[in-house]
Design an enzyme around this catalytic site. Structure first.
Site, PDB file in Angstrom:
ATOM      1  CG  HIS A  24      -3.779  -0.228   6.099  1.00  0.00           C
ATOM      2  ND1 HIS A  24      -3.800  -0.831   4.973  1.00  0.00           N
ATOM      3  CD2 HIS A  24      -2.757   0.783   5.742  1.00  0.00           C
ATOM      4  CE1 HIS A  24      -3.212  -0.464   4.139  1.00  0.00           C
ATOM      5  NE2 HIS A  24      -2.472   0.465   4.418  1.00  0.00           N
ATOM      6  CG  HIS A  67      -2.717   5.139   5.882  1.00  0.00           C
ATOM      7  ND1 HIS A  67      -3.160   5.447   4.479  1.00  0.00           N
ATOM      8  CD2 HIS A  67      -1.861   4.114   5.765  1.00  0.00           C
ATOM      9  CE1 HIS A  67      -2.952   4.472   3.716  1.00  0.00           C
ATOM     10  NE2 HIS A  67      -1.945   3.630   4.583  1.00  0.00           N
ATOM     11  CG  ASP A  85       0.796   5.941   3.310  1.00  0.00           C
ATOM     12  OD1 ASP A  85       1.151   7.350   3.550  1.00  0.00           O
ATOM     13  OD2 ASP A  85       0.323   5.518   2.378  1.00  0.00           O
ATOM     14  CG  ASP A  86       1.134   1.519   6.245  1.00  0.00           C
ATOM     15  OD1 ASP A  86       0.216   1.984   6.074  1.00  0.00           O
ATOM     16  OD2 ASP A  86       1.567   0.489   5.444  1.00  0.00           O
ATOM     17  CG  HIS A 101       4.883   2.124   3.471  1.00  0.00           C
ATOM     18  ND1 HIS A 101       5.223   2.145   2.091  1.00  0.00           N
ATOM     19  CD2 HIS A 101       3.560   2.194   3.497  1.00  0.00           C
ATOM     20  CE1 HIS A 101       3.902   1.966   1.244  1.00  0.00           C
ATOM     21  NE2 HIS A 101       3.077   2.016   2.283  1.00  0.00           N
TER      22      HIS A 101
END
Length: 414
Positions: free
Chosen positions: A280, A276, A226-227, A366
């Site tokens: 966020h 995603h 993620d991210d 991540h």
């Protein structure tokens, strides 16, 4: 008249000498060809020893040359001697394969040793000189070293990389076959790992790796990151590629815009890109319109960069409600969370994944932390040794023949 006779004799002498030279050359050439042919002829020989504690069945080749045979027997008998000295109950089985090329024979011993993780060992023979050869005699040493170090850097942890980088490349085990060079680092003692690292170098740029065939009886685990995209994304991707693995990268729309080349690279690999959201935000705190903006704007950006469409969404923090589900994308969550963002410790991340790994699991990580890159290099080879294949969400769905229920968020795929 005398001059003509002299020239005639000189010409005949020249013819005779030429015939002698050509005959000698042909005899020497045929002798060398014959010699090489004899050198390549082998007969199998064996060592068999059995008592209540030890079983040994070893096969090895015998060439028609005493010097070459001494090289092989010195190696194989010393190996057996060391094995017999161990006091444990033990079994040793060794067979061999021979790969011939140019003036070389590469004898590869396939080892089943009940007290060692070693699986193979090779002896490279120079048949023309009748002596041991080294890979650095065949391939330029700097090229070989650079290839090894580059591949190991992307595939394995820094601990493994540092030891291999400082090692002697001629001491590794090499198997040359079908335009590729398989290298096993049997000669190095590694701490805290119970497998032997290895890499493959393609010797021909036209070689195409075989497409993976999914075996439904095997174990599969999905890795997700993620991210991103971040400065570490491509390093993670290289690690996956080096281990014939794939993952799903759940990217943020606002980072996609700034890192479009990374998005393209991931999308063109066997890994894949998911959403995603754009920035966020916790979607459950947003209005329906704001939720749509967060999700759909990311999909539009991804399509503009790649021409492809987003297939999956991971809601930030794993939070969702009916409004989020109504957007129309499958929601992908997880059931293994090593909390890499919190612990920032590659060993802890590694241990958490190994402890909780299961067939059909989804791992959350991540790709914006260096510690996660290092943990990936540690855990992927270990999972493969444990019988797992590391795959993307799409591949796991395909393998498990999983039917997506739009009303349920996916935490694992079994």
């Amino acid at each position: 008249m005398i001059l003509l006779n002299y020239r005639d004799r000189l010409f005949r002498y020249f013819i005779y000498i030429s015939i002698v030279f050509i005959t000698f050359f042909l005899i020497t050439t045929f002798a060398n060809i014959n010699s090489n042919k004899i050198e390549r002829d082998v007969t199998p020989s064996s060592i068999v020893f059995n008592n209540k504690n030890t079983q040994i069945n070893v096969e090895y080749p015998r060439y028609k040359n005493d010097k070459i045979n001494k090289i092989i027997t010195d190696n194989i008998y010393n190996y057996v001697k060391v094995f017999k000295e161990n006091k444990e109950n033990k079994i040793l089985n060794i067979t061999y394969d021979i790969y011939n090329f140019d003036n070389y024979s590469n004898v590869v011993f396939n080892i089943d040793n009940s007290i060692s993780k070693e699986k193979n060992k090779n002896i490279l023979l120079d048949l023309s000189k009748k002596e041991i050869a080294h890979m650095s005699n065949i391939y330029e040493k700097e090229y070989l070293s650079n290839e090894i170090n580059t591949k190991v850097y992307h595939k394995y942890s820094s601990q493994i990389y540092n030891k291999i980088k400082e090692s002697n490349i001629d001491n590794h085990t090499y198997i040359i076959n079908k335009n590729k060079l398989d290298i096993y680092f049997n000669d190095i003692k590694f701490d805290n790992i119970d497998y032997i690292p290895h890499i493959t170098i393609n010797l021909n740029s036209d070689v195409v790796s075989e497409e993976s065939v999914f075996d439904e009886s095997k174990k599969y685990i999905a890795f997700t990151y993620d991210d991103g995209p971040s400065d570490y994304t491509l390093e993670v991707l290289n690690t996956l590629d080096a281990n014939n693995s794939s993952a799903t990268f759940f990217m943020l729309g606002n980072k996609m815009k700034k890192n479009s080349e990374t998005v393209k690279t991931v999308n063109s690999s066997i890994s894949e890109v998911g959403s995603h959201t754009y920035s966020h935000k916790n979607l459950v705190n947003l209005s329906e319109k704001e939720i749509n903006n967060e999700i759909n704007s990311t999909s539009i950006i991804f399509n503009e960069i790649t021409g492809d469409n987003i297939k999956y969404v991971r809601p930030p923090y794993g939070n969702y409600n009916n409004k989020v589900k109504s957007v129309g994308y499958p929601l992908i969550l997880w059931n293994i969370d090593p909390k890499d963002w919190l612990v920032r410790d590659s060993d802890k991340i590694y241990n958490n994944i190994i402890k909780n790994a299961c067939d059909g699991c989804i791992v959350l990580m991540h790709d914006c932390y260096k510690e996660t890159v290092e943990a990936s290099k540690m855990v992927i080879p270990k999972l493969k040794e444990m019988g797992y294949e590391i795959v993307s969400i799409s591949k796991l769905i395909e393998i498990k023949k999983y039917t997506i229920d739009q009303n349920k968020a996916i935490t694992s795929i079994r």
